[in-house]
Design a protein around this motif. Sequence first.
Motif, mmCIF file in Angstrom:
data_model
loop_
_atom_site.group_PDB
_atom_site.id
_atom_site.type_symbol
_atom_site.label_atom_id
_atom_site.label_comp_id
_atom_site.label_asym_id
_atom_site.label_seq_id
_atom_site.Cartn_x
_atom_site.Cartn_y
_atom_site.Cartn_z
ATOM 1 N N MET A 1 45.292 45.294 47.830
ATOM 2 C CA MET A 1 45.552 44.623 46.572
ATOM 3 C C MET A 1 44.252 44.551 45.767
ATOM 4 S SD MET A 1 47.355 41.005 46.047
ATOM 5 C CE MET A 1 46.490 39.844 45.076
ATOM 6 N N VAL A 2 44.330 44.941 44.507
ATOM 7 C CA VAL A 2 43.165 44.928 43.636
ATOM 8 C C VAL A 2 43.139 43.598 42.885
ATOM 9 C CG1 VAL A 2 42.063 46.022 41.668
ATOM 10 C CG2 VAL A 2 43.263 47.415 43.361
ATOM 11 N N VAL A 3 42.010 42.952 42.957
ATOM 12 C CA VAL A 3 41.841 41.675 42.255
ATOM 13 C C VAL A 3 40.844 41.908 41.134
ATOM 14 C CG1 VAL A 3 41.110 39.285 42.462
ATOM 15 C CG2 VAL A 3 42.317 40.381 44.351
ATOM 16 N N ALA A 4 41.270 41.626 39.925
ATOM 17 C CA ALA A 4 40.406 41.820 38.769
ATOM 18 C C ALA A 4 39.524 40.593 38.569
ATOM 19 C CB ALA A 4 41.247 42.051 37.523
ATOM 20 N N ASP A 5 38.311 40.846 38.151
ATOM 21 C CA ASP A 5 37.389 39.766 37.848
ATOM 22 C C ASP A 5 37.900 39.040 36.601
ATOM 23 O OD1 ASP A 5 35.178 38.110 37.693
ATOM 24 O OD2 ASP A 5 33.897 39.634 36.749
ATOM 25 N N PRO A 6 38.066 37.716 36.652
ATOM 26 C CA PRO A 6 38.595 36.984 35.491
ATOM 27 C C PRO A 6 37.748 37.165 34.232
ATOM 28 C CG PRO A 6 38.647 35.597 37.430
ATOM 29 C CD PRO A 6 37.909 36.848 37.808
ATOM 30 N N ALA A 7 36.432 37.286 34.380
ATOM 31 C CA ALA A 7 35.579 37.469 33.207
ATOM 32 C C ALA A 7 35.859 38.803 32.525
ATOM 33 C CB ALA A 7 34.109 37.371 33.609
ATOM 34 N N VAL A 8 36.134 39.827 33.322
ATOM 35 C CA VAL A 8 36.446 41.147 32.760
ATOM 36 C C VAL A 8 37.786 41.114 32.041
ATOM 37 C CG1 VAL A 8 36.930 43.552 33.330
ATOM 38 C CG2 VAL A 8 35.052 42.354 34.463
#
Length: 94
Positions: free
Chosen positions: A1-8
Motif C-alpha cells: 500500500m502506497v501512503v502519500a505524504d500529507p504535505a505533498v
Amino acid sequence: MVVADPAVVLFATAFATALVGTGVAWLAYQGYRRNDSDAMRYLAVGIALITVGPFVVSYVLSPVAELSDAATLLGVLLANVAGLLAILYSLEGT
C-alpha cells in the motif's frame, strides 16, 4: 500500500486549485476585455484572489518572509475576504 505524504498532497491540491483558478480568472478577464465590462474585471480579480492568493501566501510569501503560522493564516483569510468582496462588487456594485 502506497501512503502519500500529507504535505505533498496538500501542495498538489493547492497548486491544482491555483492553476484552475488562473484559467477561470483568465476567461473572466477575456470577457472584460471583449465587452469592456467592469463587472467581469472585478470577477476576474476576485477569482484570482480566492484561488491564487492563498497559494501565493502559503507557498511563496510565507517561506520568503518567514511568516508565522498565524500570519500565514491571516494572509490567506485576507486574500479570501478581498476576493469575496471583489466578486460581491462585480455582482451587485456595477
